[in-house]
Design an enzyme around this catalytic site. Structure first.
Site, PDB file in Angstrom:
ATOM      1  N   GLY A 178       0.845  -1.207   0.000  1.00  0.00           N
ATOM      2  CA  GLY A 178       0.000   0.000   0.000  1.00  0.00           C
ATOM      3  C   GLY A 178       0.869   1.243   0.000  1.00  0.00           C
ATOM      4  O   GLY A 178       1.943   1.251   0.591  1.00  0.00           O
ATOM      5  N   ARG A 217       1.058  -5.126  -5.927  1.00  0.00           N
ATOM      6  CA  ARG A 217       1.200  -6.383  -5.182  1.00  0.00           C
ATOM      7  C   ARG A 217       1.404  -7.475  -6.232  1.00  0.00           C
ATOM      8  O   ARG A 217       0.819  -7.415  -7.309  1.00  0.00           O
ATOM      9  CB  ARG A 217      -0.042  -6.650  -4.340  1.00  0.00           C
ATOM     10  CG  ARG A 217      -0.290  -5.541  -3.302  1.00  0.00           C
ATOM     11  CD  ARG A 217      -1.404  -5.903  -2.351  1.00  0.00           C
ATOM     12  NE  ARG A 217      -1.972  -4.719  -1.715  1.00  0.00           N
ATOM     13  CZ  ARG A 217      -1.531  -4.196  -0.576  1.00  0.00           C
ATOM     14  NH1 ARG A 217      -0.539  -4.740   0.082  1.00  0.00           N
ATOM     15  NH2 ARG A 217      -2.111  -3.123  -0.064  1.00  0.00           N
ATOM     16  N   ASP A 266       5.295  -4.984   5.935  1.00  0.00           N
ATOM     17  CA  ASP A 266       5.953  -6.236   6.324  1.00  0.00           C
ATOM     18  C   ASP A 266       5.992  -7.274   5.194  1.00  0.00           C
ATOM     19  O   ASP A 266       6.956  -8.026   5.069  1.00  0.00           O
ATOM     20  CB  ASP A 266       5.340  -6.815   7.603  1.00  0.00           C
ATOM     21  CG  ASP A 266       3.831  -6.929   7.535  1.00  0.00           C
ATOM     22  OD1 ASP A 266       3.242  -6.550   6.497  1.00  0.00           O
ATOM     23  OD2 ASP A 266       3.229  -7.409   8.514  1.00  0.00           O
ATOM     24  N   THR A 279       4.055   2.702   5.684  1.00  0.00           N
ATOM     25  CA  THR A 279       2.645   2.307   5.761  1.00  0.00           C
ATOM     26  C   THR A 279       1.945   3.220   6.755  1.00  0.00           C
ATOM     27  O   THR A 279       2.554   3.637   7.742  1.00  0.00           O
ATOM     28  CB  THR A 279       2.462   0.830   6.202  1.00  0.00           C
ATOM     29  OG1 THR A 279       1.117   0.624   6.637  1.00  0.00           O
ATOM     30  CG2 THR A 279       3.380   0.437   7.336  1.00  0.00           C
ATOM     31  N   ASP A 339      -0.305   2.298   8.670  1.00  0.00           N
ATOM     32  CA  ASP A 339      -0.849   1.499   9.774  1.00  0.00           C
ATOM     33  C   ASP A 339       0.005   1.513  11.047  1.00  0.00           C
ATOM     34  O   ASP A 339      -0.489   1.156  12.117  1.00  0.00           O
ATOM     35  CB  ASP A 339      -1.034   0.038   9.324  1.00  0.00           C
ATOM     36  CG  ASP A 339      -1.929  -0.074   8.102  1.00  0.00           C
ATOM     37  OD1 ASP A 339      -2.769   0.830   7.908  1.00  0.00           O
ATOM     38  OD2 ASP A 339      -1.787  -1.045   7.334  1.00  0.00           O
ATOM     39  N   ASP A 390       2.199  -0.575  11.839  1.00  0.00           N
ATOM     40  CA  ASP A 390       2.075  -1.945  12.351  1.00  0.00           C
ATOM     41  C   ASP A 390       3.354  -2.765  12.206  1.00  0.00           C
ATOM     42  O   ASP A 390       3.322  -3.987  12.196  1.00  0.00           O
ATOM     43  CB  ASP A 390       0.924  -2.663  11.623  1.00  0.00           C
ATOM     44  CG  ASP A 390       1.151  -2.749  10.120  1.00  0.00           C
ATOM     45  OD1 ASP A 390       2.086  -2.094   9.609  1.00  0.00           O
ATOM     46  OD2 ASP A 390       0.392  -3.468   9.448  1.00  0.00           O
ATOM     47  N   ARG A 440      -5.576  -1.780   9.427  1.00  0.00           N
ATOM     48  CA  ARG A 440      -5.538  -3.247   9.309  1.00  0.00           C
ATOM     49  C   ARG A 440      -5.723  -3.880  10.680  1.00  0.00           C
ATOM     50  O   ARG A 440      -6.636  -3.546  11.370  1.00  0.00           O
ATOM     51  CB  ARG A 440      -4.245  -3.680   8.648  1.00  0.00           C
ATOM     52  CG  ARG A 440      -4.239  -3.392   7.171  1.00  0.00           C
ATOM     53  CD  ARG A 440      -3.198  -4.217   6.563  1.00  0.00           C
ATOM     54  NE  ARG A 440      -3.358  -4.327   5.136  1.00  0.00           N
ATOM     55  CZ  ARG A 440      -2.635  -5.116   4.421  1.00  0.00           C
ATOM     56  NH1 ARG A 440      -1.715  -5.864   4.973  1.00  0.00           N
ATOM     57  NH2 ARG A 440      -2.812  -5.172   3.134  1.00  0.00           N
TER      58      ARG A 440
END
Ligand code: ATP
Length: 319
Positions: free
Chosen positions: A11, A72, A103, A125, A127, A129, A171
């Site tokens: 993303g 992707r 990741d 990202t 996120d 995360d 996410r």
């Protein structure tokens, strides 16, 4: 090392362009050439590669998205895909690779490193995360976008005396919801890392209305499910009308904040330094305001966690 490559993958996030610029300029500063790989690993397998010079990354530091595009690719997850990518890297004289992404992209970088191409990951990202870095590139910008939206919703919430539910991205991680909820004084923040029941949510709502509050704001992380479901459950239990806003992809775009631009500049440049020092299979990150490098395998074995002290603080401040 005479030539390195740079790609963005997974993303997109605001600040990726600032990271690309930092990679290119830092490498050129050290006399190393840079190739830009378009459309992530997909473009790498298809030899979609062009030389980047000083000027090609001019005027992008303030722009959201990524000038290299992102993609992707399932094929790249296979050995054949990875060997195809390596063939193209070798044909272009690229000896090292900077991968800006999440990741999943890092796993790809690890696979390339295992197969002999030095690759370094830069966390990009919204996120937040990724383990082993306090912040990822794009998180701060997304956070500010969410806050701006909630501020606007708050104005109408006060006027109409309603319960508003805002579903934010992230996410499986609750960081974006937690930080935006804390920054916006949300009454309730629901994230996957903390257990909750709808009864708890309802009793907090009732407590607020009992003391004369005119509205309530509930921030829901997408990782717990849908804001709409939470709204239905609250309505079923209380009869209260809930208005649900799903912020969606506006959170991924926009001009990167100063924080993200500086973070991207630091991490992009540090990634190049690591490559030039002979490192491979690592990710770079920021911990306690210092650039750090961690083995990707070690980093991905760890699980990212939210700062639970912030959850406690948010609860204490929204009594
Ligand atoms: P975001 O968090 O924004 O989704 P991401 O980097 O985690 O970013 P993914 O779609 O998981 O996004 O990964 C991006 C690409 O990295 C994949 O499309 C694939 O090409 C490659 N990739 C992911 N996992 C692996 C893996 N296990 N081995 C090799 N390559 C992988």
């Amino acid at each position: 090392m005479k030539k390195i490559g740079v790609l963005t993958s997974g993303g997109d996030s605001p600040g990726m362009n600032a990271a690309i610029r930092a990679v290119v300029r830092k490498a050129l500063y050290h006399g190393v050439q840079v190739s830009g790989i378009y459309s992530g690993y997909h473009g790498l397998m298809n030899n979609n590669i062009e030389t980047l010079d000083v000027g090609s990354v001019g005027d992008i530091i303030h722009r959201g998205g990524t000038i290299l595009g992102t993609a992707r690719s399932e094929t790249f997850k296979t050995d054949e895909g990875q060997y195809q990518a390596i063939e193209n890297l070798k044909a272009n004289g690229i000896e090292g690779l900077v991968v800006i992404g999440g990741d999943g992209s890092f796993k790809g970088a690890e696979k390339l490193s295992e197969k002999g191409i030095a690759a370094v990951g830069v966390p990009g990202t919204i996120d937040n995360d990724i383990p082993c870095t306090d912040f990822t590139i794009g998180f701060d910008t997304a956070l500010n976008t969410v806050i701006e939206a909630i501020d606007k919703i708050r104005d109408t919430a006060t006027s109409h005396e309603r319960t508003f539910i805002i579903e934010v991205m992230g996410r499986d991680a609750g960081d974006l919801a937690l930080w935006s909820g804390l920054a916006d004084g949300a009454e309730t923040i629901l994230i996957p890392e903390e257990d909750f029941t709808i009864d708890d949510v309802v009793s907090r709502l009732n407590r607020g209305y009992d003391r004369g509050k005119k509205h309530s704001i509930i921030v829901v992380a997408e990782g717990i499910g849908s804001g709409m479901d939470v709204g239905h459950q609250i309505t079923d239990k209380t009869g209260l009308e809930c208005r649900v806003t799903v912020l969606g992809h506006i959170q991924r775009g926009g001009t990167p904040t100063a924080f993200d631009r500086v973070l991207a500049s630091r991490l992009g440049a540090y990634a190049v330094e690591q490559l030039l020092q002979g490192q491979k299979g690592i990710m770079v990150g920021l911990q306690q305001n210092k650039e750090v490098a961690t083995n990707i395998s070690e980093a991905l074995e760890r699980k990212h966690t939210v700062d639970h002290s912030l959850c406690k603080l948010a609860r204490e401040l929204s009594i």
